[in-house]
Design an enzyme around this catalytic site. Structure first.
Site, PDB file in Angstrom:
ATOM      1  CG  HIS A 143     -58.082 160.037  12.648  1.00  0.00           C
ATOM      2  ND1 HIS A 143     -58.593 159.799  14.250  1.00  0.00           N
ATOM      3  CD2 HIS A 143     -57.330 159.417  12.273  1.00  0.00           C
ATOM      4  CE1 HIS A 143     -57.840 158.351  14.169  1.00  0.00           C
ATOM      5  NE2 HIS A 143     -57.136 158.276  12.838  1.00  0.00           N
ATOM      6  CE  LYS A 170     -53.682 156.894  14.372  1.00  0.00           C
ATOM      7  NZ  LYS A 170     -54.952 155.781  14.011  1.00  0.00           N
ATOM      8  CE  LYS A 314     -33.985 163.937 -15.153  1.00  0.00           C
ATOM      9  NZ  LYS A 314     -33.467 162.859 -15.853  1.00  0.00           N
ATOM     10  CG  ASP A 351     -29.967 161.246 -16.876  1.00  0.00           C
ATOM     11  OD1 ASP A 351     -30.064 160.301 -16.197  1.00  0.00           O
ATOM     12  OD2 ASP A 351     -30.843 162.310 -16.781  1.00  0.00           O
TER      13      ASP A 351
END
Length: 530
Positions: A143, A170, A314, A351
């Site tokens: 980890h 892992k 956007k 839109d």
């Protein structure tokens, strides 16, 4: 890290045994008593998990032999036993020998997997050499709670883990950027032994959702939102029901919504249900994106087939496009991006289509069926309140349909800038109340006036609404704003903001898939969840 063009052939040539079976869904048990864990096990089975992780370090008074006997023998699902020490992010602070003794005991009592940390794995695996039951597997885990290392460093880590005699590798790292997930996907695809690869944190969510696409052995899903065993862990229920986890395969096409924040978006709910309803091999995910260019450069193969785009990207996303729909270019904002098979990106603004088509249908209802094929907006006086992104969309959309556009904004300069671009006139919001050169005008509100929590406000007076035959409000929380309520009372046709939301979704679905949108399904889901 540059782009990693993942493809199906990568997976098919991988010798990883993990591919022979689909990715397992494992639910961690975080109960503090054996009885609590037994209840959690049953819940995990009901939800549809494949494996439960018994986190011994969560138990308050742990008595190894009797507790393990009960937990392993009475589990309705295969068991993975973990006894995580504090030095690897767990809760156990006691004697190391006792901790490893408990893991060995779990193996003897019939656990299916145990998870042991890389730091002690070599000694642990030596201690059980020749004693392992036939179907028992050791997961050796590492980890990193700080970052996601380079591909080379992760590759070296995998080799170190394999060298301990691990059955399953892992690796859990931490996402500082969503592109960190690409390095873990790359490792999972090319690993020679079964691998669990997870990137923790909200930016790492796709590493968990797309585990079956890249050959992950197992992924973790929490029992409930509050009971996560690592940062950014989704619930098992969301994995299965919201993201259709069981349907994801190496050749699944990936769509999503890029934004920051993005977790609140209902788009995955709509699109995943729609894909499932027509048997389309695709998934739609949440992408928490900081740097749009880096995102598109990294996830650049045709498998990453497109996305919806929300605030604040956007405008920034425009610069990354190969082709932009002409009206989207004029509006200067995009919300829908499609990757063509040759890898190029094409952008749209749906839109304005969503809002304008809803307004046109409202007008048709008012005028009765008109045999003429033109838009009912042609020649209408169309007043847009607000000159931001949505205001631009509506002003351009209405002008394109032949309406005479008036833009009203708090600051006159911004109103004038937009009005000039669409050949309309400009005014301030304060002037709108006294503006009625004719009857039967159309009003479109794109300001935030009336939005939750200030639901008792309206952008114009009820008195002046009498001059409008139709009123649209882009706000959809609440659905019925004060503006719409008062417009209805004065006799105008009203069009809800949810209509713009749903219809722009129809357009995006069409752009993504080339298929007509399942409109009824979208409406039912919005009704239920919006």
């Amino acid at each position: 890290m540059g782009s990693l063009p993942f493809s199906v052939s990568d997976l098919q040539t991988s010798t990883s045994g993990a591919r022979s079976s689909p990715t397992l869904l494992c639910t961690p048990l975080m109960g503090t008593t054996v009885d609590q864990m037994l209840i959690e096990m049953r819940k995990a089975k009901e939800i549809g998990s494949d494996v439960v992780e018994i986190r011994l370090d969560c138990l308050r008074n742990f008595n190894p032999r009797p507790d393990l006997e009960i937990l392993i023998k009475r589990s309705p699902l295969p068991t993975l036993v973990t006894y995580r020490p504090i030095w690897e992010g767990g809760q156990y602070e006691g004697d190391e020998t006792k901790r490893q003794d408990a893991l060995r005991l779990a193996m003897e009592l019939g656990a299916d997997f145990i998870d042991v940390e890389l730091e002690v794995a070599h000694d642990f695996n030596s201690s059980i050499f020749g004693k392992k039951p036939e179907n028992f597997k050791v997961i050796v885990s590492s980890h990193n709670f700080h970052n996601t290392p380079s591909s080379e460093a992760i590759g070296n880590l995998v080799a170190r883990i394999q060298a301990t005699g691990a059955d399953i590798v892992k690796i859990a790292t931490t996402a500082l950027d969503i592109t960190d997930c690409a390095r873990i996907f790359h490792i999972m695809v090319h690993s020679q032994i079964p691998t669990i690869g997870i990137v923790m944190g909200e930016r790492g969510l796709i590493s968990r959702l797309l585990s079956p696409k890249f050959g992950g052995y197992l992924t973790y899903g929490a029992l409930e939102a509050g009971a996560i065993s690592a940062p950014g862990q989704p619930t098992a229920k969301d994995l299965l029901d919201l993201y259709n986890f069981r349907l994801i395969r190496p050749d699944t096409t990936v769509y999503g919504i890029i934004g920051k924040p993005v977790g609140h978006s209902k788009s995955p709910l709509l699109f995943n249900a729609a894909f499932k309803s027509v048997g389309l091999n695709a998934v739609y995910v949440h992408y928490l994106v900081d740097d749009v260019k880096k995102f598109f450069d990294t996830y650049s193969s045709p498998d990453w087939a497109g996305c919806s785009c929300t605030i604040p990207h956007k405008e920034a996303a425009l610069k990354c496009m190969d082709e932009i729909d002409p009206i989207a270019k004029k509006i200067g904002a995009i919300n829908n991006i499609v990757r063509r098979p040759d890898g190029t990106l094409t952008a749209f603004n749906t839109d304005y289509i969503g809002a304008i088509s809803a307004i046109e249908d409202g007008l048709r209802g008012l005028n009765g069926p008109n045999p003429a094929s033109g838009s009912p907006l042609a020649g209408k006086l169309f007043v847009v309140l607000g000159a931001g992104g949505a205001g631009k969309s509506l002003a351009y959309g209405a002008a394109q349909k032949g309406a005479r556009v008036v833009v009203a904004n708090r600051t006159f300069e911004r109103a004038k800038e937009l009005a000039d671009k669409v050949g309309g006139q400009a005014m301030t919001l304060a002037e709108v109340d006294n503006f009625h050169p004719e009857e039967g005008m159309v009003l479109a509100n794109t300001t935030s006036v009336g939005m939750k929590p200030k639901i008792d406000e309206a952008p114009i007076s009820k008195q002046s609404l009498k001059n409008y035959c139709l009123v649209f409000d882009a706000i959809y929380t609440p659905k019925e704003t004060r503006l719409l309520r008062e417009a209805r009372e004065t006799g105008a046709v009203i069009v809800y903001g949810t209509e713009m939301l749903i219809r722009q979704g129809f357009e995006q679905y069409k752009n993504f898939t080339g298929l007509p949108a399942p409109e009824e399904l979208f409406r039912q889901l919005m009704e239920k969840h919006a």
